[in-house]
Scaffold this motif. Sequence first.
Motif, PDB file in Angstrom:
ATOM      1  N   VAL A 182     -51.655 -51.215  -2.425  1.00 21.20           N
ATOM      2  CA  VAL A 182     -51.057 -52.456  -2.551  1.00 21.20           C
ATOM      3  C   VAL A 182     -49.743 -52.053  -2.804  1.00 21.20           C
ATOM      4  N   PRO A 183     -49.035 -52.130  -1.929  1.00 19.98           N
ATOM      5  CA  PRO A 183     -47.396 -51.995  -2.370  1.00 19.98           C
ATOM      6  C   PRO A 183     -46.576 -52.838  -3.312  1.00 19.98           C
ATOM      7  N   MET A 184     -46.404 -52.359  -4.147  1.00 17.55           N
ATOM      8  CA  MET A 184     -45.908 -53.005  -5.251  1.00 17.55           C
ATOM      9  C   MET A 184     -44.723 -53.756  -5.021  1.00 17.55           C
ATOM     10  N   ALA A 185     -43.855 -53.583  -3.941  1.00 13.87           N
ATOM     11  CA  ALA A 185     -42.613 -54.625  -3.531  1.00 13.87           C
ATOM     12  C   ALA A 185     -43.294 -55.706  -2.761  1.00 13.87           C
ATOM     13  N   ASP A 186     -44.380 -55.481  -2.037  1.00 12.03           N
ATOM     14  CA  ASP A 186     -45.211 -56.686  -1.562  1.00 12.03           C
ATOM     15  C   ASP A 186     -45.533 -57.591  -2.550  1.00 12.03           C
ATOM     16  N   LEU A 187     -46.324 -56.904  -3.553  1.00 10.16           N
ATOM     17  CA  LEU A 187     -47.057 -57.815  -4.544  1.00 10.16           C
ATOM     18  C   LEU A 187     -45.825 -58.537  -5.211  1.00 10.16           C
ATOM     19  N   ARG A 188     -44.705 -57.833  -5.708  1.00 10.84           N
ATOM     20  CA  ARG A 188     -43.795 -58.797  -6.518  1.00 10.84           C
ATOM     21  C   ARG A 188     -43.253 -59.859  -5.413  1.00 10.84           C
ATOM     22  N   ARG A 189     -43.022 -59.737  -4.151  1.00  7.48           N
ATOM     23  CA  ARG A 189     -42.812 -60.660  -3.236  1.00  7.48           C
ATOM     24  C   ARG A 189     -43.488 -61.826  -3.152  1.00  7.48           C
ATOM     25  N   LEU A 190     -44.982 -61.491  -3.082  1.00  6.95           N
ATOM     26  CA  LEU A 190     -46.153 -62.725  -2.937  1.00  6.95           C
ATOM     27  C   LEU A 190     -46.092 -63.053  -4.292  1.00  6.95           C
ATOM     28  N   LEU A 191     -46.148 -62.722  -5.128  1.00  9.92           N
ATOM     29  CA  LEU A 191     -45.977 -63.215  -6.705  1.00  9.92           C
ATOM     30  C   LEU A 191     -45.041 -64.285  -6.937  1.00  9.92           C
ATOM     31  N   THR A 192     -43.991 -63.810  -6.530  1.00 10.81           N
ATOM     32  CA  THR A 192     -42.488 -64.719  -6.527  1.00 10.81           C
ATOM     33  C   THR A 192     -42.782 -66.088  -5.807  1.00 10.81           C
ATOM     34  N   GLU A 193     -43.257 -65.795  -4.345  1.00  9.55           N
ATOM     35  CA  GLU A 193     -43.576 -66.727  -3.446  1.00  9.55           C
ATOM     36  C   GLU A 193     -44.740 -67.884  -4.139  1.00  9.55           C
ATOM     37  N   ARG A 194     -45.718 -67.487  -4.930  1.00  6.94           N
ATOM     38  CA  ARG A 194     -46.668 -68.281  -5.519  1.00  6.94           C
ATOM     39  C   ARG A 194     -46.095 -68.873  -6.654  1.00  6.94           C
ATOM     40  N   GLY A 195     -44.899 -68.575  -6.993  1.00  5.25           N
ATOM     41  CA  GLY A 195     -44.142 -69.467  -8.246  1.00  5.25           C
ATOM     42  C   GLY A 195     -44.080 -68.685  -9.553  1.00  5.25           C
ATOM     43  N   PHE A 196     -44.240 -67.445  -9.608  1.00  5.75           N
ATOM     44  CA  PHE A 196     -43.987 -66.641 -10.748  1.00  5.75           C
ATOM     45  C   PHE A 196     -42.528 -66.184 -10.830  1.00  5.75           C
ATOM     46  N   THR A 197     -42.112 -65.958 -11.716  1.00  9.91           N
ATOM     47  CA  THR A 197     -40.814 -65.741 -12.056  1.00  9.91           C
ATOM     48  C   THR A 197     -40.529 -64.433 -13.016  1.00  9.91           C
ATOM     49  N   GLU A 198     -39.281 -63.779 -12.789  1.00  7.68           N
ATOM     50  CA  GLU A 198     -39.203 -62.260 -13.748  1.00  7.68           C
ATOM     51  C   GLU A 198     -40.351 -61.790 -13.360  1.00  7.68           C
ATOM     52  N   VAL A 199     -40.837 -61.389 -12.161  1.00 11.82           N
ATOM     53  CA  VAL A 199     -41.945 -60.370 -11.903  1.00 11.82           C
ATOM     54  C   VAL A 199     -41.325 -58.804 -11.907  1.00 11.82           C
ATOM     55  N   ALA A 200     -42.040 -58.153 -12.715  1.00 16.12           N
ATOM     56  CA  ALA A 200     -41.620 -56.740 -12.687  1.00 16.12           C
ATOM     57  C   ALA A 200     -42.987 -55.664 -12.691  1.00 16.12           C
ATOM     58  N   THR A 201     -43.114 -54.813 -12.072  1.00 21.55           N
ATOM     59  CA  THR A 201     -44.182 -53.787 -11.994  1.00 21.55           C
ATOM     60  C   THR A 201     -43.699 -52.617 -12.425  1.00 21.55           C
ATOM     61  N   TYR A 202     -44.461 -51.906 -13.015  1.00 17.46           N
ATOM     62  CA  TYR A 202     -44.638 -50.471 -13.642  1.00 17.46           C
ATOM     63  C   TYR A 202     -45.269 -49.562 -12.986  1.00 17.46           C
ATOM     64  N   ILE A 203     -44.793 -48.471 -12.391  1.00 18.22           N
ATOM     65  CA  ILE A 203     -45.405 -47.493 -11.539  1.00 18.22           C
ATOM     66  C   ILE A 203     -46.386 -48.349 -10.575  1.00 18.22           C
ATOM     67  N   GLN A 204     -47.098 -47.417  -9.772  1.00 21.72           N
ATOM     68  CA  GLN A 204     -47.927 -48.022  -8.664  1.00 21.72           C
ATOM     69  C   GLN A 204     -49.428 -48.316  -8.996  1.00 21.72           C
ATOM     70  N   SER A 205     -49.717 -48.211 -10.050  1.00 26.38           N
ATOM     71  CA  SER A 205     -50.934 -48.507 -10.378  1.00 26.38           C
ATOM     72  C   SER A 205     -51.428 -49.979 -11.018  1.00 26.38           C
ATOM     73  N   GLY A 206     -50.726 -50.923 -10.698  1.00 22.67           N
ATOM     74  CA  GLY A 206     -51.150 -52.179 -10.933  1.00 22.67           C
ATOM     75  C   GLY A 206     -50.875 -52.693 -12.388  1.00 22.67           C
ATOM     76  N   ASN A 207     -49.735 -52.627 -12.756  1.00 18.54           N
ATOM     77  CA  ASN A 207     -49.143 -53.061 -14.113  1.00 18.54           C
ATOM     78  C   ASN A 207     -47.856 -54.061 -13.488  1.00 18.54           C
ATOM     79  N   VAL A 208     -48.111 -55.326 -14.015  1.00 24.23           N
ATOM     80  CA  VAL A 208     -47.224 -56.359 -13.830  1.00 24.23           C
ATOM     81  C   VAL A 208     -46.907 -57.103 -14.952  1.00 24.23           C
TER      82      VAL A 208
END
Length: 186
Positions: A19-45
């Motif tokens: 799961v590319p984190m940049a794509d995940l951040r984009r999709l989360l934002t599209e679903r209405g979440f804001t201030e989306v940040a991830t830490y490293i590549q292992s699924g921390n949001v």
Amino acid sequence: MRTHVALLRGINVGGSGKVPMADLRRLLTERGFTEVATYIQSGNVVLTSSVADPAAVATTIEEILRDDFAVPRPVVTFTRDEYLAALAANPFPQVTEPKQLHAIFRAAAPTEAELTGLDTALAAERAAGGQGDAAVIGRVVYLHLPDGLGRSTLAARLTSRSRAADGGGTARNWATVGKLAELLGS
């Protein structure tokens, strides 16, 4: 708006669950979440949502993982306050090496059967000469593993998929736990 910590299980580990984190951040934002940040590549949001219920936030993220990435994985979500309370409740404050301290974040508190399994795992750790210890506070299982995660009988028993003693939770070392608290602005 509520801030949540979402912990995705088995993301970008060992070549699976990509799961590319940049794509995940984009999709989360599209679903209405804001201030989306991830830490490293292992699924921390860390994200902000108008949805107050952490379980509903987890469900939405699980849908994104399944539908957009074809990676069905459980997600454990805590509100900002719940997460910071879990950090403060650390029953092993004397441990200064973050690689020796882990937390298994769970969707629900352990059942009586799971607590019995934890006791059994602790007994096996002692029988094997290990120095590991564990404590449960609410939805978090804290692990002190002075011999390291990879050599711990205790950790192996608790995170074994066949035993599911971790209750479908997801583990993070204490360094990651602290970094997520920093993202929360604590």
